[in-house]
Design a protein around this motif. Structure first.
Motif, PDB file in Angstrom:
ATOM      1  N   THR A   7       0.810  -1.224   0.000  1.00  0.00           N
ATOM      2  CA  THR A   7       0.000   0.000   0.000  1.00  0.00           C
ATOM      3  C   THR A   7       0.839   1.267   0.000  1.00  0.00           C
ATOM      4  O   THR A   7       0.304   2.355  -0.204  1.00  0.00           O
ATOM      5  CB  THR A   7      -0.950   0.017   1.207  1.00  0.00           C
ATOM      6  OG1 THR A   7      -0.176  -0.095   2.402  1.00  0.00           O
ATOM      7  CG2 THR A   7      -1.947  -1.135   1.134  1.00  0.00           C
ATOM      8  N   ALA A   8       2.133   1.134   0.237  1.00  0.00           N
ATOM      9  CA  ALA A   8       3.015   2.299   0.301  1.00  0.00           C
ATOM     10  C   ALA A   8       3.743   2.491  -1.023  1.00  0.00           C
ATOM     11  O   ALA A   8       4.071   1.516  -1.698  1.00  0.00           O
ATOM     12  CB  ALA A   8       4.041   2.109   1.410  1.00  0.00           C
ATOM     13  N   PRO A   9       4.003   3.734  -1.388  1.00  0.00           N
ATOM     14  CA  PRO A   9       4.865   3.958  -2.547  1.00  0.00           C
ATOM     15  C   PRO A   9       6.213   3.275  -2.282  1.00  0.00           C
ATOM     16  O   PRO A   9       6.735   3.340  -1.159  1.00  0.00           O
ATOM     17  CB  PRO A   9       5.021   5.482  -2.596  1.00  0.00           C
ATOM     18  CG  PRO A   9       3.869   6.028  -1.802  1.00  0.00           C
ATOM     19  CD  PRO A   9       3.576   4.984  -0.761  1.00  0.00           C
ATOM     20  N   HIS A  10       6.738   2.614  -3.295  1.00  0.00           N
ATOM     21  CA  HIS A  10       7.972   1.858  -3.087  1.00  0.00           C
ATOM     22  C   HIS A  10       8.762   1.719  -4.376  1.00  0.00           C
ATOM     23  O   HIS A  10       8.240   1.931  -5.466  1.00  0.00           O
ATOM     24  CB  HIS A  10       7.655   0.467  -2.534  1.00  0.00           C
ATOM     25  CG  HIS A  10       6.865  -0.372  -3.489  1.00  0.00           C
ATOM     26  ND1 HIS A  10       5.499  -0.201  -3.672  1.00  0.00           N
ATOM     27  CD2 HIS A  10       7.235  -1.358  -4.344  1.00  0.00           C
ATOM     28  CE1 HIS A  10       5.077  -1.052  -4.583  1.00  0.00           C
ATOM     29  NE2 HIS A  10       6.116  -1.772  -5.006  1.00  0.00           N
ATOM     30  N   VAL A  20       7.881   4.311   1.309  1.00  0.00           N
ATOM     31  CA  VAL A  20       7.574   5.592   1.944  1.00  0.00           C
ATOM     32  C   VAL A  20       6.446   5.360   2.947  1.00  0.00           C
ATOM     33  O   VAL A  20       5.344   4.966   2.574  1.00  0.00           O
ATOM     34  CB  VAL A  20       7.151   6.653   0.907  1.00  0.00           C
ATOM     35  CG1 VAL A  20       6.839   7.965   1.607  1.00  0.00           C
ATOM     36  CG2 VAL A  20       8.221   6.830  -0.155  1.00  0.00           C
ATOM     37  N   ASP A  21       6.761   5.569   4.211  1.00  0.00           N
ATOM     38  CA  ASP A  21       5.763   5.475   5.268  1.00  0.00           C
ATOM     39  C   ASP A  21       5.133   6.861   5.392  1.00  0.00           C
ATOM     40  O   ASP A  21       5.682   7.756   6.042  1.00  0.00           O
ATOM     41  CB  ASP A  21       6.411   5.039   6.577  1.00  0.00           C
ATOM     42  CG  ASP A  21       5.408   4.842   7.700  1.00  0.00           C
ATOM     43  OD1 ASP A  21       4.289   5.385   7.622  1.00  0.00           O
ATOM     44  OD2 ASP A  21       5.761   4.152   8.668  1.00  0.00           O
ATOM     45  N   MET A  22       4.008   7.044   4.727  1.00  0.00           N
ATOM     46  CA  MET A  22       3.364   8.359   4.664  1.00  0.00           C
ATOM     47  C   MET A  22       2.857   8.808   6.034  1.00  0.00           C
ATOM     48  O   MET A  22       2.872   9.999   6.329  1.00  0.00           O
ATOM     49  CB  MET A  22       2.206   8.328   3.660  1.00  0.00           C
ATOM     50  CG  MET A  22       2.617   7.938   2.246  1.00  0.00           C
ATOM     51  SD  MET A  22       3.736   9.105   1.485  1.00  0.00           S
ATOM     52  CE  MET A  22       2.574  10.329   0.946  1.00  0.00           C
ATOM     53  N   ARG A  23       2.419   7.877   6.864  1.00  0.00           N
ATOM     54  CA  ARG A  23       1.893   8.249   8.179  1.00  0.00           C
ATOM     55  C   ARG A  23       2.983   8.799   9.084  1.00  0.00           C
ATOM     56  O   ARG A  23       2.774   9.762   9.810  1.00  0.00           O
ATOM     57  CB  ARG A  23       1.219   7.054   8.857  1.00  0.00           C
ATOM     58  CG  ARG A  23      -0.028   6.591   8.139  1.00  0.00           C
ATOM     59  CD  ARG A  23      -0.758   5.525   8.896  1.00  0.00           C
ATOM     60  NE  ARG A  23       0.119   4.406   9.250  1.00  0.00           N
ATOM     61  CZ  ARG A  23      -0.293   3.295   9.818  1.00  0.00           C
ATOM     62  NH1 ARG A  23      -1.570   3.142  10.108  1.00  0.00           N
ATOM     63  NH2 ARG A  23       0.541   2.330  10.091  1.00  0.00           N
ATOM     64  N   GLY A  25       6.071   9.724   7.950  1.00  0.00           N
ATOM     65  CA  GLY A  25       6.976  10.612   7.240  1.00  0.00           C
ATOM     66  C   GLY A  25       8.385  10.053   7.146  1.00  0.00           C
ATOM     67  O   GLY A  25       9.356  10.811   7.164  1.00  0.00           O
ATOM     68  N   ASP A  26       8.487   8.726   7.076  1.00  0.00           N
ATOM     69  CA  ASP A  26       9.784   8.048   7.051  1.00  0.00           C
ATOM     70  C   ASP A  26       9.978   7.274   5.757  1.00  0.00           C
ATOM     71  O   ASP A  26       9.016   6.888   5.088  1.00  0.00           O
ATOM     72  CB  ASP A  26       9.884   7.015   8.185  1.00  0.00           C
ATOM     73  CG  ASP A  26       9.987   7.627   9.551  1.00  0.00           C
ATOM     74  OD1 ASP A  26      10.491   8.757   9.661  1.00  0.00           O
ATOM     75  OD2 ASP A  26       9.573   6.953  10.518  1.00  0.00           O
ATOM     76  N   LEU A  27      11.240   7.017   5.452  1.00  0.00           N
ATOM     77  CA  LEU A  27      11.603   6.049   4.425  1.00  0.00           C
ATOM     78  C   LEU A  27      11.997   4.766   5.135  1.00  0.00           C
ATOM     79  O   LEU A  27      12.719   4.812   6.133  1.00  0.00           O
ATOM     80  CB  LEU A  27      12.776   6.539   3.589  1.00  0.00           C
ATOM     81  CG  LEU A  27      12.473   7.598   2.549  1.00  0.00           C
ATOM     82  CD1 LEU A  27      13.770   8.056   1.892  1.00  0.00           C
ATOM     83  CD2 LEU A  27      11.519   7.070   1.503  1.00  0.00           C
ATOM     84  N   LEU A  81       2.158  -0.552   5.819  1.00  0.00           N
ATOM     85  CA  LEU A  81       2.740  -0.531   4.483  1.00  0.00           C
ATOM     86  C   LEU A  81       2.219  -1.664   3.600  1.00  0.00           C
ATOM     87  O   LEU A  81       2.452  -1.666   2.399  1.00  0.00           O
ATOM     88  CB  LEU A  81       4.267  -0.609   4.585  1.00  0.00           C
ATOM     89  CG  LEU A  81       4.903   0.496   5.451  1.00  0.00           C
ATOM     90  CD1 LEU A  81       6.394   0.250   5.606  1.00  0.00           C
ATOM     91  CD2 LEU A  81       4.624   1.860   4.859  1.00  0.00           C
TER      92      LEU A  81
END
Length: 95
Positions: A7-10, A20-23, A25-27, A81
């Motif tokens: 579900t995460a951009p990768h 990209v952990d959008m919640r 704000g981490d990689l 993710l």
């Protein structure tokens, strides 16, 4: 059969993967082995099949590979993710 959708951009490459952990704000960076698992997950491959393929390719014991794949999936799911799906997605034509 349980499959997981990423579900995460990768991005996945021979050096591993990054999500990209959008919640938070981490990689999130993954090593090459975990990157291969992520690539299989993104392709909709069941975790049991992933473990079998990796075990066959590396000669690692099946129980060890299954445990490691499950641990990675659980860790990524806890961070939001991955999403779980128990049925393959079916695209229907609507008129």
């Amino acid at each position: 059969m349980t499959t997981h959708r990423v579900t995460a951009p990768h991005v996945v490459c021979e050096h591993g993967a990054a999500l990209v952990d959008m919640r938070a704000g981490d990689l999130v960076f993954l090593n090459p082995s975990a990157g291969r698992v992520l690539a299989h997950l993104a392709a909709g491959i069941d975790t049991t099949v992933i473990a079998t393929r990796i075990g066959d390719a590396t000669g690692a014991p099946a129980d060890v590979v299954e445990r490691d794949v499950r641990a990675l999936v659980d860790a990524l799911a806890r961070r939001g993710l991955l999403g779980e799906t128990n049925t393959p997605s079916v695209r229907r034509n609507r008129r």
